[in-house]
Design a protein around this motif. Structure first.
Motif, mmCIF file in Angstrom:
data_model
loop_
_atom_site.group_PDB
_atom_site.id
_atom_site.type_symbol
_atom_site.label_atom_id
_atom_site.label_comp_id
_atom_site.label_asym_id
_atom_site.label_seq_id
_atom_site.Cartn_x
_atom_site.Cartn_y
_atom_site.Cartn_z
ATOM 1 N N ALA A 34 -58.818 15.758 79.651
ATOM 2 C CA ALA A 34 -60.058 14.983 79.583
ATOM 3 C C ALA A 34 -60.410 14.665 78.142
ATOM 4 N N ALA A 35 -61.035 13.511 77.932
ATOM 5 C CA ALA A 35 -61.560 13.130 76.625
ATOM 6 C C ALA A 35 -63.037 13.493 76.582
ATOM 7 N N PHE A 36 -63.539 13.878 75.384
ATOM 8 C CA PHE A 36 -64.960 14.241 75.285
ATOM 9 C C PHE A 36 -65.538 13.754 73.968
ATOM 10 N N ASN A 37 -66.843 13.512 73.991
ATOM 11 C CA ASN A 37 -67.636 13.244 72.787
ATOM 12 C C ASN A 37 -69.013 13.854 73.017
ATOM 13 N N GLN A 38 -70.010 13.013 73.316
ATOM 14 C CA GLN A 38 -71.324 13.512 73.717
ATOM 15 C C GLN A 38 -71.815 12.674 74.888
ATOM 16 N N GLY A 39 -72.161 13.362 75.971
ATOM 17 C CA GLY A 39 -72.586 12.642 77.149
ATOM 18 C C GLY A 39 -73.933 11.946 76.974
ATOM 19 N N LEU A 40 -73.997 10.681 77.384
ATOM 20 C CA LEU A 40 -75.228 9.894 77.356
ATOM 21 C C LEU A 40 -75.342 9.131 78.667
ATOM 22 N N PRO A 41 -76.536 8.682 79.051
ATOM 23 C CA PRO A 41 -76.656 7.859 80.260
ATOM 24 C C PRO A 41 -75.742 6.636 80.167
ATOM 25 N N GLY A 42 -74.921 6.460 81.147
ATOM 26 C CA GLY A 42 -73.971 5.365 81.149
ATOM 27 C C GLY A 42 -72.679 5.674 80.428
ATOM 28 N N ALA A 43 -72.602 6.834 79.765
ATOM 29 C CA ALA A 43 -71.370 7.226 79.059
ATOM 30 C C ALA A 43 -71.174 8.730 79.229
ATOM 31 N N PRO A 44 -70.734 9.168 80.419
ATOM 32 C CA PRO A 44 -70.583 10.606 80.678
ATOM 33 C C PRO A 44 -69.466 11.217 79.839
ATOM 34 N N SER A 45 -69.639 12.476 79.530
ATOM 35 C CA SER A 45 -68.619 13.239 78.799
ATOM 36 C C SER A 45 -68.656 14.674 79.308
ATOM 37 N N PRO A 46 -67.477 15.254 79.514
ATOM 38 C CA PRO A 46 -66.117 14.765 79.341
ATOM 39 C C PRO A 46 -65.732 13.731 80.406
ATOM 40 N N ARG A 47 -64.664 12.979 80.110
ATOM 41 C CA ARG A 47 -64.175 11.942 81.013
ATOM 42 C C ARG A 47 -62.725 12.235 81.363
ATOM 43 N N ALA A 48 -62.426 12.228 82.654
ATOM 44 C CA ALA A 48 -61.099 12.612 83.127
ATOM 45 C C ALA A 48 -60.042 11.604 82.696
#
Length: 496
Positions: A64-78
């Motif tokens: 999974a890729a990760f940064n910081q989750g925000l509305p419309g941009a969830p993190s981590p992402r599979a």
């Protein structure tokens, strides 16, 4: 979203009982821009090689890729979820990483921030579903491109998650040299973390590190983050002064073995040996600045303190062992005697008695080694040392154990004596059996008439006169014959 991975990973967990669950988290926030844009970057190839080395067929894998989750941009992402096979693992990881680029915030287009704690927490609760496994984190240790006010708070949360969280039982880190230059940023290094979740995860991480598979890709020694209260030192015997009846040896796996001649130690005071150890620091990258040290041996059910030449340790740095002299007494009185069942069973060979030496450090003060500080400054210039490497204040002591093997040599004499006694007993029993079953001839005289009676031990033979009247009985035993039930007035005797 990471939640999409849950069902796929749980299905993979239904495989072999020995399978390990891995979650690999790849940072793609703004500070990671040079790792993605530099044509010579080894970021993605390294990840593919680490995944290939760390996993085995049957393991469950989430990438999974990760940064910081925000509305419309969830993190981590599979990026990928699968059960590992031995055919196309490296190619599958490379294909999943190929389209990954630097993430941006929704709407504004600014480079994405990072939340390390959010990524690791999601991996444990959602991808692993609260079950054991290993969580891998590829990061440059920066939490926010804009260095906003929430960065310090997120750093503290990440620190608490690692050091105070009960779920993570072991954590190690690999600081790696990886110079990259992008359009906006440049970097010299990369950090690879491994977090072992629950006791089973810790055993799986220990097994992986012992296997040497990971070291074929990452040659740097692992920097331990947790635990810092167990196996912090190692005792390696370097010189042993043998005593009469006892011979010491160091086994290839580091264990100490004592061969004890039971005959030589049967009399006289308990033997005691002087042993010089090499005391090694086992918690790279920390230096044990000061600690009090004590040790005891547990052998043959007896716990005895080891007399150490000194009771404190100072400036014990990784890779710089210190000598430590000691005197260890062997509890001969607790060893099985030569007539014990265990001794007879092991006659002619060694009777092995497992034991151990326990080392306890108290009032312990840890400091990061200067060599590690310099390496971090080189890999991450201008960045403060991550708080995660600051040892918690509550860790005041630690412990370690060294297996010891006592081999007791009784010789064959007790067994031969026991076998001789057994044979003598069997011979006597055989003689009694023969005597009991052997037929006998007994001469008796009934009213002046001599008769020969055929009988054997245990028989009771009736005797009659000429008129057919019973006058007595001949009772035969192992030890002779006697007349019983003699009728009054009858003339009956044994012999002529």
């Amino acid at each position: 979203m990471m939640r999409v991975l849950l069902a796929g990973l749980l299905a993979a967990l239904a495989g072999p009982a020995h399978a390990t669950s891995h979650v690999f988290l790849v940072q793609n926030s703004g500070w990671m821009e040079p790792f993605f844009t530099d044509p010579s970057s080894q970021y993605k190839p390294l990840i593919a090689e680490v995944v290939t080395a760390a996993t085995q067929p049957g393991d469950a894998l989430v990438l999974a890729a990760f940064n910081q989750g925000l509305p419309g941009a969830p993190s981590p992402r599979a990026l990928m979820s699968r059960s590992v096979d031995d055919k196309s693992q490296r190619e599958a990881v490379r294909a999943a990483l190929a389209p990954l680029t630097v993430a941006r915030k929704p709407h504004g287009g600014a480079l994405a921030d990072t939340d390390l704690g959010e990524a690791v927490g999601s991996a444990m609760t959602q991808a692993l579903g609260g079950k054991p496994g290993l969580v891998w984190l590829f990061t440059n240790n920066k939490n926010s491109p804009n260095n906003d006010q929430a960065t310090a708070q997120r750093n503290r949360e990440f620190y608490q998650l690692i050091h105070s969280g009960a779920a993570i039982r072991k954590a190690v880190a690999f600081p790696l040299h990886m110079p990259v230059k992008g359009e906006r940023y440049s970097a010299n290094g990369l950090m690879v973390y491994v977090f072992a979740v629950q006791e089973q995860g810790m055993r799986e991480l220990d097994a992986l590190l012992r296997s040497g598979r990971l070291q074929k890709v990452i040659t740097e020694p692992p920097a331990r983050l947790k635990p810092l209260d167990a196996d912090t030192v190692r005792l390696v015997p370097t010189r042993v002064e043998n005593v009469p009846g006892v011979t010491f040896a160091t086994l290839p796996d580091g264990r100490l073995r004592a061969d004890v001649d039971a005959q030589a130690t049967a009399n006289g005071p308990p033997p005691a040996a002087r042993i010089t150890w090499r005391l090694e620091n086992a918690i790279y990258p920390y230096t044990i600045a000061h600690a009090r040290i004590a040790a005891q041996s547990s052998l043959a059910g007896a716990v005895k303190p080891l007399a150490l030449a000194h009771d404190d340790v100072a400036a014990l740095a990784p890779g710089k062992p210190q000598p430590l002299a000691s005197t260890m007494a062997l509890p001969v009185a607790n060893l099985p005697g030569k007539w014990s069942l265990a001794a007879l069973q092991s006659a002619g060979s060694a009777q092995v008695l497992p034991g151990r030496i326990d080392v306890q450090l108290s009032d312990q003060k840890l400091e990061l080694s200067q060599a590690f500080r310099q390496r971090m400054a080189t890999l991450f210039p201008g960045d403060p040392l991550p708080d995660i490497f600051t040892p918690p204040e509550r860790i005041q002591g630690s412990r370690a154990a060294l297996p010891v093997e006592v081999r007791l040599q009784h010789g064959a004499a007790p067994l031969l004596a026991a076998l001789g006694a057994l044979f003598a007993l069997l011979a006597a029993a055989a003689a009694l059996l023969i005597a009991a079953t052997r037929g006998r001839k007994v001469l008796v005289t009934v009213e002046g008439e001599q008769r020969t009676i055929h009988t054997k031990a245990g028989a009771k033979t009736p005797l009659y006169d000429r008129a057919g009247n019973r006058v007595a009985a001949l009772h035969t035993t192992l030890f002779g014959n006697k007349l019983t039930d003699l009728r009054e007035g009858a003339q009956v005797r044994i012999g002529r």
